[in-house]
Design an enzyme around this catalytic site. Structure first.
Site, PDB file in Angstrom:
ATOM      1  N   LEU A  33       0.838  -1.291  -0.159  1.00 22.69           N
ATOM      2  CA  LEU A  33      -0.064  -0.238  -0.015  1.00 22.69           C
ATOM      3  C   LEU A  33       0.937   1.383  -0.103  1.00 22.69           C
ATOM      4  O   LEU A  33       1.111   1.916   0.896  1.00 22.69           O
ATOM      5  CB  LEU A  33      -0.742  -0.088   1.233  1.00 22.69           C
ATOM      6  CG  LEU A  33      -2.023   0.716   1.218  1.00 22.69           C
ATOM      7  CD1 LEU A  33      -3.053   0.627   2.482  1.00 22.69           C
ATOM      8  CD2 LEU A  33      -2.063   2.410   1.016  1.00 22.69           C
ATOM      9  N   GLN A  64      -6.115   4.029  -6.366  1.00 19.27           N
ATOM     10  CA  GLN A  64      -7.450   3.892  -6.115  1.00 19.27           C
ATOM     11  C   GLN A  64      -8.379   4.628  -6.153  1.00 19.27           C
ATOM     12  O   GLN A  64      -9.611   4.568  -6.852  1.00 19.27           O
ATOM     13  CB  GLN A  64      -7.340   3.079  -4.583  1.00 19.27           C
ATOM     14  CG  GLN A  64      -8.570   2.242  -4.402  1.00 19.27           C
ATOM     15  CD  GLN A  64      -8.281   1.122  -3.290  1.00 19.27           C
ATOM     16  OE1 GLN A  64      -8.295   1.762  -2.032  1.00 19.27           O
ATOM     17  NE2 GLN A  64      -7.913   0.078  -3.308  1.00 19.27           N
ATOM     18  N   GLU A 100       1.661   4.425  -3.144  1.00 18.79           N
ATOM     19  CA  GLU A 100       1.710   4.969  -4.417  1.00 18.79           C
ATOM     20  C   GLU A 100       2.881   5.115  -4.952  1.00 18.79           C
ATOM     21  O   GLU A 100       3.068   5.054  -6.292  1.00 18.79           O
ATOM     22  CB  GLU A 100       0.737   6.245  -4.598  1.00 18.79           C
ATOM     23  CG  GLU A 100      -1.031   5.600  -4.338  1.00 18.79           C
ATOM     24  CD  GLU A 100      -1.216   5.426  -2.801  1.00 18.79           C
ATOM     25  OE1 GLU A 100      -0.460   5.715  -2.034  1.00 18.79           O
ATOM     26  OE2 GLU A 100      -2.153   4.783  -2.696  1.00 18.79           O
ATOM     27  N   HIS A 146     -11.904  11.300  -2.261  1.00 19.49           N
ATOM     28  CA  HIS A 146     -12.343  10.475  -3.076  1.00 19.49           C
ATOM     29  C   HIS A 146     -13.090  10.715  -4.128  1.00 19.49           C
ATOM     30  O   HIS A 146     -13.734  10.256  -4.878  1.00 19.49           O
ATOM     31  CB  HIS A 146     -13.466   9.370  -2.123  1.00 19.49           C
ATOM     32  CG  HIS A 146     -12.757   8.612  -1.341  1.00 19.49           C
ATOM     33  ND1 HIS A 146     -12.127   9.005  -0.080  1.00 19.49           N
ATOM     34  CD2 HIS A 146     -12.529   7.284  -1.472  1.00 19.49           C
ATOM     35  CE1 HIS A 146     -11.483   8.032   0.716  1.00 19.49           C
ATOM     36  NE2 HIS A 146     -11.635   6.827  -0.320  1.00 19.49           N
TER      37      HIS A 146
END
Ligand SMILES: Cc1ncc(C[n+]2csc(CCOP(=O)(O)OP(=O)(O)O)c2C)c(N)n1
Ligand SMILES: Cc1ncc(C[n+]2csc(CCOP(=O)(O)OP(=O)(O)O)c2C)c(N)n1
Ligand SMILES: [Mg+2]
Ligand SMILES: [Mg+2]
Lengths: 340, 375, 340, 375
Positions: free
Chosen positions: A74, A98, A76, A145
């Site tokens: 996990l 993601q 980036e 998000h």
């Protein structure tokens, strides 16, 4: 040497026409690319067994194995940085970030290495890396998000940046991006993942780095991309009732911009409204406006107007309907443009 | 420094050493190797030539021929030892100071000049030479190397004595960067055939290594579950032995490995730096006694493995190399303005094309000012 | 609550006038801020004993100690991320990023935390953090040492972005930025560090977030910032010989932009040339052009033109004279503007 | 998985445990503590209430009242143990799942709802409560916490029994991020009074912990030169004891410390997740036998430290809490559009002001559509 695929993309003649969602179309595009070239890898968080949080990579690990579809640790920077190393080794990695807001830990590798290695090595090292980013708001999510970070990448020399807006483009653009020998930041409008269209794998698609007129009209031009395309098409339909005839252009490529069709259109309509969910300051829409006022100076009958997300951090989701450009705000801008 | 005690010149009990500063062979239970006189002469020659090229780079900068130079002075053993441990198919990812490793990979010192003269960003072919371009953003290359090494594994090039491996170079300062950590996480999880080669030269510009860590850097590896070894970075034999072992571990599929080469940056960080502002000359004097070349010379003499003629010949070679470097450097043509727009992309971008055409058109309005430069 | 300093900055009446370089002026500004408030800290790589690679923090550690001037571990995310934590604790950290190209490893903390915490907490957490970035080219450096990344920050809601162009501004703006309760990305034009000016610590400076007309003229407006300001002033002097009378505006603040003076000017001159070293695509100059064509639509007699770095990675330094906007390129653009 | 063996439910020999899954008190040479019946009842009550609130959050999401919920089910002991080890002046930096720690810091479950309903990004005062807002970008908070803890030290609040300390919460997945590494580097170098509290709940969404590391995560600390301890994260006593010790170490100036709380995420990652796609129900069943609440209940009963009345009363309190939560949630007003532009900066930006004014003006053109919402 130019990537061979842009002009003559591989077509799947004989494959059958079917109705698919954008998520499925992307999945099919990835699958086709992986079948065509064993060097294509998929990497990211949860892309394997889970098939990605949006299921875009669903089934790929099962069919291509754990060495071609990697559930990575996990981080980036790790995803992008190792993808770069894999590309140096001759692979063609497709990275999944993601959510839009999580691309920033990988930003340094994108800007300092991914974007610069081709130039640095004067082409001795190629960077055929695709970075897939589900982007934009409208899904009622928590912070980070729902962002639209495309301008950061469009501002970065050495990258190419595209955004698909519908399942058909999604299918083709994904394959074209993977076939490109340049790094492509590939934006997927996440709130459109479940919208459907008829996909005919037999046709010959437009080149990747081209914009497209989706609807012709003479009253004013509306240019947009990604999730806003549907909004603008809906706005055009609504405007029709008032006798306003909008030309709608899907920019598709944000870097390099393909503004020929926009210039042509503005020379006819004299008016341009740009629509994007991203904050406006120093953004892609600013670039388009600047280029248009330069190239169409004598044709413009009104200043280029923008309808964008605000220059504020993305708000709590109960407010996103207000934050995001909607049909009413687009029409309001068209009215303002027509009022000049 | 809030925590930790500074004892720069001592590597501690775990330091792997095969050749003492006094030129005595020391044996080591795990990492001993046999070297022939010829091999050792070769290592000596490498180090002398590399040092000479380095000094010439420094001089060229002082004379305005280079914009900047990054000296390797003092790190010849660390770099030649590691470089000579590599096989042709092994890949290396340098930072910006690895002129010695470059040498071992067949990159000519002249190939490196362009970066520091400002004519290119690295002129060699990283694919053909298996020596990546210099990476300036601290730590980035550790992830790129991890990815490359994963690729070696995915291609089935790892697992037996014919396997491939990768080595990545970085400094003591770099160990603080997130990318170095992530490189270790990835390599551990994917069993990547990657040797992390940290040249702890005691300084990150003006910051002593205690600004980066409380404990010796080689211990970092434990937390990831792979071996970490501290080697005397001024001992070319020890560096060769440990790196060869580590590369072999990797090519057999037992990677990754971390090596901390305990050494010293004997010159400034770069020609722009002034180390008198932050470190005492005592420290430098102490390290001079551990010079990586001198101890090999003493050993060669003691063993009678080399005579004066050999040393003279290497010296002559070194002078020739330096002269060639100078000659090459002062004659390097300036690049043509078109180079600004060259190969930004594999498939040319219309934006870059437009800007190039407009700019060249604009330039053509000036009769002579911008005439020069090579296309 | 607005930072108190913007309207009524602290003046040092009685301090004597002296000739200083920009590097020295910044140093004096830092020193004044540290003297005024014990919560002000300086952190970065080599900022302590060495005094920074450009000597901007020279002598500060000696005088204020190791707990107020911190030589940090070598990692930019760490510098920014811990500065944020220190700010939560009530400190006012000033971070130094050693060179423009090295801000990217810290980009995530800047975009995800520094820019958002005030909004996220609705003001319960303040972020009085200054990130100092020596920027721009022209010093003959290797890769990553000559970049102009300001647009990335100007595009980020929640940040404020300024650039100084001369020693006097440098002195005041540094103190104002530190006094601001908002995060300020502070760009210092590194190739101007050694240029001198007479500094009078007794005057009352302009507010931080304001642009300034540096030279009045009626033929055309030139707006610029940072290292380009001197270039543009020189161009204006040269143009004078040809009877062209340029108005030169130093933007000073890139986010929020203070475009009032630019609009006023363009309404008089009808022409605007924007100058910046940064690549043009989706940049600050695009934003200014877009706003100006919108606000001054009927006044513009020519499109807004830009003279910028190219949309390529920064070239090897032997080419930077060509890459960077110079006097000739500015005048060429002015000519083109006047030719409309 | 390429390397490593998976044995999820076993914590290994180093696991600190004080209360076995069967409710037996176990003694531990280093970390034993005395608890009074009252204290243990308090811990039990905390866990039951927190679990009840969590289940209600889940239900509210299912019924469309929340956009998403992040369940803590299974991690009650890890969170209450750590939370109750804190003193009022200690600071905590959570990730997004620390509803149990929030509870201990006096944040009401109702305060948390806004984030998941989409009315705010965190409504409590992190300065006053000494509980930072939730951090969603994985790992970021570790650096923010390191900075805060450095500040405690710089202010002289560290060094004796009245000292302050900070604790930062993150997951097993987070350990791969560069920011977590850098947080450890900084804390070690600056002796920051910071407890790194990693809840290893075995999963990062669909990825088992073996995707992040080869070796147990608590071993990471060794490479930085500070202690790392693995504690049974389903044992509230052990979590309390180890965290109290670690916080005390920190407040005395002996930080940092890493704690790995070995636990299990018994529910989905979030309500948007479907764990049946990636894990077997066997695993969940095995972990159910280690339920953090049940073992305390058994122990309370065995010791006769609590009677049925107590359990009934806690149950009633829990139901009341849940009802209150639901009531509060369904009545939460939508924010007013003006909130989009609210407090972006401390000193208002003219850009935001212009956009707000234009937008509110635009909205006023609509008679009713956008009338609602609280300013
Ligand atoms: C990300 C980044 N930050 C800062 C710098 C500036 N810089 C160049 S070298 C250096 C010190 C590096 O020290 P170390 O890793 O020990 O390597 P050494 O130079 O000693 O070989 C710094 C801070 C950089 N190149 N990249
Ligand atoms: C930088 C970043 N990348 C990706 C995500 C998406 N994401 C949210 S939670 C999560 C898994 C986290 O796992 P872990 O650290 O073990 O914590 P847990 O959720 O298990 O408590 C991921 C990938 C994110 N929030 N931030
Ligand atoms: Mg070093
Ligand atoms: Mg987890």
């Amino acid at each position: 040497m130019a990537a061979p695929t842009m002009e003559k993309p591989r077509t799947n003649e004989g494959a059958k026409v079917q109705t698919v969602t954008m998520a499925k179309a992307l999945n099919m595009g990835l699958r086709a690319a992986m079948e065509a070239d064993p060097k294509v890898l998929v990497l990211g968080e949860d892309v394997g067994k889970l098939g990605g949080v949006f299921r875009v990579t669903d089934g790929l690990q099962k069919d291509f194995g754990e060495q071609r579809v990697l559930d990575t640790p996990l981080a980036e920077s790790g995803i992008i940085g190792t993808a770069i190393g894999l590309a140096i080794r001759g692979f063609r990695p497709v990275c999944e970030i993601q959510f839009d807001g999580f691309v920033f830990p990988g930003f340094d590798q994108i800007v300092s290495q991914l974007a610069k290695l081709h130039f640095r090595s004067q082409g001795k090292v190629k960077m055929p890396v695709v970075v897939r980013i589900p982007f934009g708001g409208g899904i009622g999510a928590v912070e980070h998000h729902s962002e639209s970070p495309e301008s950061y990448f469009a501002h970065t020399a050495g990258l190419k940046v595209v955004a698909c807006s519908n399942p058909i483009d999604a299918y083709w653009m994904m394959q074209q991006a993977i076939a490109s020998d340049d790094p492509v930041i590939f934006f997927e409008p996440k709130r459109r993942y479940w919208e459907k269209a008829q996909l005919d794998p037999g046709i010959t698609p437009d080149p990747l780095f081209s914009s497209r007129v989706l609807r012709q009209g003479g009253s004013a031009t509306v240019a947009c991309y990604g999730p806003s395309v549907k909004t603008c098409l809906d706005a055009a339909t609504a405007a029709e009732e008032d006798g306003i005839d909008l030309e709608v252009i899907d920019l598709r490529t944000l870097s390099p911009l393909d503004l020929g069709p926009v210039f042509d259109s503005v020379r006819r309509t004299g008016r341009l409204v740009l629509v994007s969910e991203a904050p406006s300051e120093s953004s892609v829409t600013a670039e388009v406006a600047t280029r248009v006022q330069q190239e169409c100076f004598y044709s413009l009958e009104a200043p280029v107007l923008r309808v964008t997300g605000f220059d504020t951090p993305y708000p709590p989701s109960k407010l996103e309907e207000d934050f995001l450009p909607d049909l009413d705000r687009v029409l309001h801008a068209v009215d303002r443009s027509l009022a000049y | 420094m809030i925590a930790g005690l500074r004892a720069t010149t001592e590597g501690g009990a775990d330091l792997v050493q095969l050749l003492s500063p006094e030129g005595e062979r020391v044996s080591h239970p795990a990492f001993d190797i046999e070297v022939t006189p010829e091999e050792l002469r070769g290592l000596y020659r490498d180090m002398v030539l590399v040092r000479r090229a380095d000094r010439e780079g420094n001089a060229l900068q002082r004379q305005g021929q280079l914009g900047i130079w990054v000296p390797l002075l003092g790190q010849e053993a660390a770099q030649i030892g590691a470089g000579r441990a590599m096989r042709p198919n092994d890949m290396a990812f340098p930072s910006y100071r690895e002129h010695g490793v470059a040498w071992c990979k067949g990159i000519q010192p002249t190939d490196i000049l362009g970066i520091f003269r400002g004519t290119d960003h690295g002129s060699w072919d990283p694919i053909a030479t298996r020596f990546h371009l210099y990476t300036i953003v601290i730590g980035n290359q550790c992830l790129n190397a991890a990815g490359y090494a994963m690729g070696q594994r995915f291609e089935g090039k790892v697992g037996d004595d014919d396997g491939e491996a990768t080595i990545v170079f970085f400094g003591d300062g770099a160990t603080s960067q997130g990318d170095v950590h992530e490189g270790m996480v990835w390599s551990a999880v994917y069993d990547a055939p990657l040797v992390f080669y940290c040249q702890n030269n005691q300084w990150a510009i003006s910051e002593p290594v205690e600004r980066q860590t409380r404990v010796p850097l080689y211990e970092r590896a434990r937390g990831y579950g792979f071996p970490g070894i501290r080697v005397d970075g001024n001992d070319v034999l020890a560096c060769l032995a440990v790196t060869r072992w580590a590369m072999d571990e990797c090519r057999h599929g037992n990677g990754p490995v971390l090596i901390e080469a305990f050494t010293y940056r004997m010159d400034a960080h770069t020609t722009s730096d002034d180390p008198t502002r932050y470190r005492l000359s005592d420290e430098l004097e102490a390290w001079k006694l551990k010079d990586p070349i001198e101890r090999v010379r003493v050993h060669l003499v003691k063993q009678q493995w080399a005579d004066q003629e050999f040393f003279d010949q290497v010296q002559a070679e070194a002078d020739e190399l330096a002269a060639h470097l100078r000659e090459f450097c002062v004659n390097m043509p300036d690049p043509h303005p078109e180079r600004i727009f060259s190969r930004v992309y594999a498939e040319e971008s219309p934006v870059v094309r437009r800007e190039r055409d407009e700019f060249l058109d604009y330039l053509s309005g000036f009769a002579d000012a911008h005439a020069g430069g090579e296309r």
